[in-house]
Design a protein around this motif. Structure first.
Motif, short mmCIF file in Angstrom:
data_model
loop_
_atom_site.label_atom_id
_atom_site.label_comp_id
_atom_site.label_asym_id
_atom_site.label_seq_id
_atom_site.Cartn_x
_atom_site.Cartn_y
_atom_site.Cartn_z
N ASP A 39 3.90 -5.61 3.46
CA ASP A 39 3.54 -5.32 2.46
C ASP A 39 3.58 -4.43 2.33
OD1 ASP A 39 4.58 -8.28 2.17
OD2 ASP A 39 3.15 -8.99 1.98
N LEU A 40 2.26 -4.17 2.62
CA LEU A 40 1.31 -2.11 3.07
C LEU A 40 2.46 -1.52 2.91
CD1 LEU A 40 -1.77 -3.41 4.59
CD2 LEU A 40 -1.03 -2.51 1.62
N GLN A 41 3.56 -2.09 3.48
CA GLN A 41 4.78 -0.24 4.24
C GLN A 41 6.00 -0.44 3.10
OE1 GLN A 41 6.37 -1.03 8.21
NE2 GLN A 41 8.15 0.28 7.24
N VAL A 42 6.18 -1.07 2.21
CA VAL A 42 6.80 -1.15 1.44
C VAL A 42 6.38 -0.67 0.21
CG1 VAL A 42 7.99 -2.43 -1.09
CG2 VAL A 42 8.23 -3.53 1.92
N LEU A 43 4.66 -0.92 0.47
CA LEU A 43 3.84 0.07 -1.14
C LEU A 43 3.99 0.98 -1.11
CD1 LEU A 43 1.03 -2.97 -1.69
CD2 LEU A 43 3.00 -2.32 -3.45
N ARG A 44 3.37 1.72 0.54
CA ARG A 44 3.53 3.34 0.89
C ARG A 44 4.84 3.61 0.54
NH1 ARG A 44 0.13 1.11 5.10
NH2 ARG A 44 2.34 1.27 6.19
N GLU A 45 6.05 2.76 0.93
CA GLU A 45 7.31 3.80 0.79
C GLU A 45 7.66 4.49 -0.59
OE1 GLU A 45 8.83 2.14 5.38
OE2 GLU A 45 9.90 1.30 3.30
N LEU A 46 7.19 3.21 -1.04
CA LEU A 46 7.93 3.31 -2.71
C LEU A 46 6.73 3.51 -3.83
CD1 LEU A 46 9.45 -0.70 -2.90
CD2 LEU A 46 10.56 1.67 -2.87
N GLY A 47 5.67 4.46 -2.84
CA GLY A 47 4.22 5.50 -3.87
C GLY A 47 3.58 4.24 -4.63
N LEU A 48 3.55 2.56 -4.60
CA LEU A 48 3.08 1.86 -5.54
C LEU A 48 1.50 1.70 -4.97
CD1 LEU A 48 5.28 -0.65 -5.54
CD2 LEU A 48 5.74 1.12 -6.91
N THR A 49 0.65 1.28 -6.05
CA THR A 49 -0.11 1.14 -6.15
C THR A 49 -0.50 -0.57 -5.91
OG1 THR A 49 -1.50 2.94 -6.94
CG2 THR A 49 -2.88 1.29 -7.11
N LEU A 50 -0.67 -1.52 -5.56
CA LEU A 50 -1.08 -2.77 -5.43
C LEU A 50 -2.87 -2.74 -6.03
CD1 LEU A 50 -0.09 -5.52 -4.71
CD2 LEU A 50 -2.18 -6.07 -2.95
N GLN A 51 -2.11 -3.85 -7.68
CA GLN A 51 -3.08 -3.82 -8.36
C GLN A 51 -3.81 -5.46 -8.54
OE1 GLN A 51 -2.93 -1.84 -12.60
NE2 GLN A 51 -4.97 -3.16 -13.45
N TYR A 52 -2.71 -6.19 -8.63
CA TYR A 52 -3.16 -8.41 -8.53
C TYR A 52 -2.20 -8.99 -7.14
CZ TYR A 52 -4.35 -6.96 -13.70
OH TYR A 52 -4.74 -6.39 -14.36
N CYS A 53 -2.74 -9.28 -7.03
CA CYS A 53 -2.01 -10.54 -5.78
C CYS A 53 -2.09 -12.33 -7.07
CB CYS A 53 -2.66 -10.75 -4.40
SG CYS A 53 -2.14 -9.57 -3.49
#
Length: 228
Positions: A39-53
């Motif tokens: 999940d962290l890799q996908v967030l990094r690759e797409l340039g996203l900041t995770l705000q909520y789970c």
């Protein structure tokens, strides 16, 4: 809107990544602890900041990745109100809305699989049903204060009243199916189609399924948002 469906083979769990395409702020729904690095890799690759789970419910078949993701990203952990969890940053209840830029998530209480279960309707088109409604099935109701009559009411009175072209994205699938629609499930889901409330209750009360293999480990961990 950016929308991704991710899969954990071991537990047959779907995790959903939702993000606003402009602000690049993201939500993960039902993350799995063994898939945190993915999940962290996908967030990094797409340039996203995770705000909520977000959790649809307190799971019995896998351990959530929320606590680990919260420690690594600073995101907030969110559970259904009245869930037996003491770890969340806040809880959501029926009818509330969560907004990320141009993405709006409507909260729909769908108890019955457990007594504190939520579905999430994203931008009015993508319905994340958790275990309340599966593709051609539904979650069991024989533990965690489950109630088949309550589940029947939630699915037929809340989910089946949505537009028939609403996309259904379940919390699990064991047959490789990825998406359905409300119209399809109303017509072809064998748990509901052609059954009244009494018949559904009788069916669910006689499934005689084995308990999830990781239940004794998963439930207490998930009551702490996956802290192990």
């Amino acid at each position: 809107m950016l929308f991704r469906q991710l899969f954990d083979q071991e537990s047959s769990t779907y995790t959903y990544l939702i993000a606003d395409s402009e602000t690049k702020v993201a939500i993960l729904v039902d993350p799995v602890i063994e898939q945190v690095e993915r999940d962290l890799q996908v967030l990094r690759e797409l340039g996203l900041t995770l705000q909520y789970c977000l959790e649809t419910h307190i799971h019995a078949d896998h351990i959530t990745g929320t606590d680990r993701l919260r420690g690594l990203t600073g995101c907030l952990g969110v559970v259904p109100e009245n869930a037996a969890a003491s770890c969340a940053d806040f809880a959501l209840g029926d009818g509330q809305r969560l907004r990320l830029g141009n993405v709006e998530i409507q909260v729909i209480a769908t108890p019955g699989h457990t007594n504190s279960h939520l579905a999430y309707l994203v931008n009015g088109t993508h319905l994340l049903t958790g275990d309340a409604l599966l593709i051609r099935g539904c979650g069991r109701t024989d533990f965690q204060s489950g109630d088949p009559g309550v589940l029947y009411d939630a699915v037929t009175q809340k989910l089946f009243t949505l537009p028939e072209d609403t996309l259904v994205y379940p919390g699990h699938d064991y047959q490789g199916q990825t998406v359905s629609t409300i119209g399809e499930e109303k017509r072809w889901n064998p748990r509901f189609a052609g059954r009244d409330r009494y018949e559904f209750i009788e069916l669910m009360n006689h499934l005689n399924l084995p308990k999830p293999k990781r239940m004794l480990e998963a439930l207490p961990a998930n009551q702490q948002c996956g802290k192990v």
